[in-house]
Design a protein around this motif. Structure first.
Motif, PDB file in Angstrom:
ATOM      1  N   ALA A 164      53.838 104.427  18.315  1.00 54.92           N
ATOM      2  CA  ALA A 164      54.754 105.269  17.527  1.00 54.92           C
ATOM      3  C   ALA A 164      54.903 104.678  16.126  1.00 54.92           C
ATOM      4  O   ALA A 164      54.716 103.476  15.918  1.00 54.92           O
ATOM      5  CB  ALA A 164      56.109 105.366  18.223  1.00 54.92           C
ATOM      6  N   GLY A 165      55.268 105.515  15.198  1.00 54.99           N
ATOM      7  CA  GLY A 165      55.405 105.083  13.815  1.00 54.99           C
ATOM      8  C   GLY A 165      56.607 104.185  13.587  1.00 54.99           C
ATOM      9  O   GLY A 165      57.465 104.020  14.467  1.00 54.99           O
ATOM     10  N   PRO A 166      56.676 103.617  12.396  1.00 52.07           N
ATOM     11  CA  PRO A 166      57.775 102.701  12.069  1.00 52.07           C
ATOM     12  C   PRO A 166      59.133 103.394  11.992  1.00 52.07           C
ATOM     13  O   PRO A 166      60.160 102.722  11.953  1.00 52.07           O
ATOM     14  CB  PRO A 166      57.369 102.134  10.712  1.00 52.07           C
ATOM     15  CG  PRO A 166      56.454 103.156  10.126  1.00 52.07           C
ATOM     16  CD  PRO A 166      55.751 103.790  11.296  1.00 52.07           C
ATOM     17  N   ASP A 167      59.149 104.712  12.014  1.00 51.72           N
ATOM     18  CA  ASP A 167      60.398 105.461  11.929  1.00 51.72           C
ATOM     19  C   ASP A 167      60.961 105.817  13.307  1.00 51.72           C
ATOM     20  O   ASP A 167      61.802 106.692  13.437  1.00 51.72           O
ATOM     21  CB  ASP A 167      60.211 106.716  11.082  1.00 51.72           C
ATOM     22  CG  ASP A 167      59.071 107.590  11.571  1.00 51.72           C
ATOM     23  OD1 ASP A 167      58.341 107.183  12.497  1.00 51.72           O
ATOM     24  OD2 ASP A 167      58.893 108.687  11.016  1.00 51.72           O
ATOM     25  N   THR A 168      60.484 105.118  14.345  1.00 52.53           N
ATOM     26  CA  THR A 168      60.989 105.310  15.705  1.00 52.53           C
ATOM     27  C   THR A 168      61.435 103.963  16.252  1.00 52.53           C
ATOM     28  O   THR A 168      60.676 103.002  16.243  1.00 52.53           O
ATOM     29  CB  THR A 168      59.896 105.895  16.627  1.00 52.53           C
ATOM     30  OG1 THR A 168      59.469 107.153  16.117  1.00 52.53           O
ATOM     31  CG2 THR A 168      60.426 106.085  18.035  1.00 52.53           C
ATOM     32  N   GLN A 169      62.686 103.907  16.707  1.00 53.62           N
ATOM     33  CA  GLN A 169      63.222 102.732  17.377  1.00 53.62           C
ATOM     34  C   GLN A 169      63.516 103.112  18.830  1.00 53.62           C
ATOM     35  O   GLN A 169      63.770 104.280  19.117  1.00 53.62           O
ATOM     36  CB  GLN A 169      64.518 102.258  16.735  1.00 53.62           C
ATOM     37  CG  GLN A 169      64.383 101.718  15.341  1.00 53.62           C
ATOM     38  CD  GLN A 169      65.729 101.265  14.782  1.00 53.62           C
ATOM     39  OE1 GLN A 169      66.778 101.836  15.091  1.00 53.62           O
ATOM     40  NE2 GLN A 169      65.705 100.238  13.952  1.00 53.62           N
ATOM     41  N   CYS A 170      63.504 102.106  19.721  1.00 53.24           N
ATOM     42  CA  CYS A 170      63.813 102.385  21.121  1.00 53.24           C
ATOM     43  C   CYS A 170      64.520 101.204  21.755  1.00 53.24           C
ATOM     44  O   CYS A 170      64.152 100.052  21.532  1.00 53.24           O
ATOM     45  CB  CYS A 170      62.539 102.695  21.908  1.00 53.24           C
ATOM     46  SG  CYS A 170      62.880 103.217  23.615  1.00 53.24           S
ATOM     47  N   VAL A 171      65.543 101.509  22.550  1.00 54.77           N
ATOM     48  CA  VAL A 171      66.232 100.508  23.360  1.00 54.77           C
ATOM     49  C   VAL A 171      65.958 100.813  24.826  1.00 54.77           C
ATOM     50  O   VAL A 171      66.029 101.960  25.256  1.00 54.77           O
ATOM     51  CB  VAL A 171      67.750 100.457  23.060  1.00 54.77           C
ATOM     52  CG1 VAL A 171      67.998  99.943  21.662  1.00 54.77           C
ATOM     53  CG2 VAL A 171      68.402 101.797  23.244  1.00 54.77           C
ATOM     54  N   ILE A 172      65.608  99.772  25.557  1.00 52.68           N
ATOM     55  CA  ILE A 172      65.248  99.886  26.963  1.00 52.68           C
ATOM     56  C   ILE A 172      66.224  99.042  27.775  1.00 52.68           C
ATOM     57  O   ILE A 172      66.411  97.863  27.486  1.00 52.68           O
ATOM     58  CB  ILE A 172      63.802  99.376  27.189  1.00 52.68           C
ATOM     59  CG1 ILE A 172      62.808 100.185  26.339  1.00 52.68           C
ATOM     60  CG2 ILE A 172      63.438  99.431  28.674  1.00 52.68           C
ATOM     61  CD1 ILE A 172      61.422  99.548  26.244  1.00 52.68           C
ATOM     62  N   LEU A 173      66.832  99.668  28.785  1.00 53.13           N
ATOM     63  CA  LEU A 173      67.736  98.972  29.687  1.00 53.13           C
ATOM     64  C   LEU A 173      67.324  99.312  31.109  1.00 53.13           C
ATOM     65  O   LEU A 173      67.307 100.488  31.479  1.00 53.13           O
ATOM     66  CB  LEU A 173      69.191  99.403  29.442  1.00 53.13           C
ATOM     67  CG  LEU A 173      70.248  98.810  30.383  1.00 53.13           C
ATOM     68  CD1 LEU A 173      70.313  97.293  30.261  1.00 53.13           C
ATOM     69  CD2 LEU A 173      71.611  99.441  30.092  1.00 53.13           C
ATOM     70  N   GLY A 174      66.957  98.300  31.878  1.00 51.51           N
ATOM     71  CA  GLY A 174      66.580  98.557  33.259  1.00 51.51           C
ATOM     72  C   GLY A 174      65.887  97.372  33.880  1.00 51.51           C
ATOM     73  O   GLY A 174      65.719  96.324  33.261  1.00 51.51           O
ATOM     74  N   SER A 175      65.488  97.574  35.110  1.00 50.52           N
ATOM     75  CA  SER A 175      64.725  96.567  35.832  1.00 50.52           C
ATOM     76  C   SER A 175      63.869  97.294  36.849  1.00 50.52           C
ATOM     77  O   SER A 175      64.093  98.465  37.139  1.00 50.52           O
ATOM     78  CB  SER A 175      65.651  95.566  36.518  1.00 50.52           C
ATOM     79  OG  SER A 175      66.453  96.226  37.473  1.00 50.52           O
TER      80      SER A 175
END
Length: 171
Positions: free
Chosen positions: A48-59
């Motif tokens: 994905a491009g630099p204009d997309t951020q993502c937070v991941i929470l899980g296991s």
């Protein structure tokens, strides 16, 4: 909207991401398993491009946990990951993201897409099971999210790009 912007900044800060108001901020709270399409998501986020951020929470499955952590280490300005489950943090995630990710291969019912809609985050889902029943694509009347069909990184990437375009067009 002011509260969403405040929640967004708080989430970016909590996960150590830059405060980037022009980036699409995505998130996921999930078991990290093949059923949940985590591999599709990680592959799509990697390119994905630099204009997309993502937070991941899980296991979940160690291979996906390690892949998520590796992606976060490789792209710390865009991707953040916390392993485990934290109820308060999951609510903060729903309240702060612009888009909630659910690329499930199968999902008999699903509640997270409903939570995201309630919190005002756009669900991005694969058309399957309960997700197909509860999310109407932006291309249709009375849309409630973004829907994609194929369980491939390319299809997920295209849905993510659609979300980014919609996000930037509303600004």
């Amino acid at each position: 909207l002011a509260r969403r912007a405040q929640n967004r900044r708080a989430l970016q800060t909590a996960f150590g991401l830059p405060l980037s108001p022009d980036s699409l901020l995505c998130g996921i709270v999930s078991r990290l398993t093949a059923q949940k399409g985590i591999d599709l998501m990680l592959d799509a986020l990697a390119t994905a491009g630099p204009d997309t951020q993502c937070v991941i929470l899980g296991s979940g499955e160690p291979v996906y946990e390690q892949a998520a952590l590796a992606l976060a280490r490789a792209q710390p300005e865009r991707i953040a990951c916390r392993l485990g489950y934290d109820t308060a943090l999951s609510h903060q995630l729903f309240a702060g993201v612009d888009a909630f990710l659910m690329p499930s291969r199968f999902e008999p019912c699903g509640l997270s897409q409903l939570y995201s809609q309630r919190y005002g985050a756009v669900p991005i889902v694969r058309r399957t099971g309960g997700l197909a029943d509860s999310v109407r694509d932006f291309a249709l009347d009375k849309p409630t999210g973004i829907v994609f069909d194929d369980a491939t990184p390319a299809a997920f990437s295209a849905a993510l790009a659609r979300a980014g375009t919609a996000f930037r067009d509303q600004k």
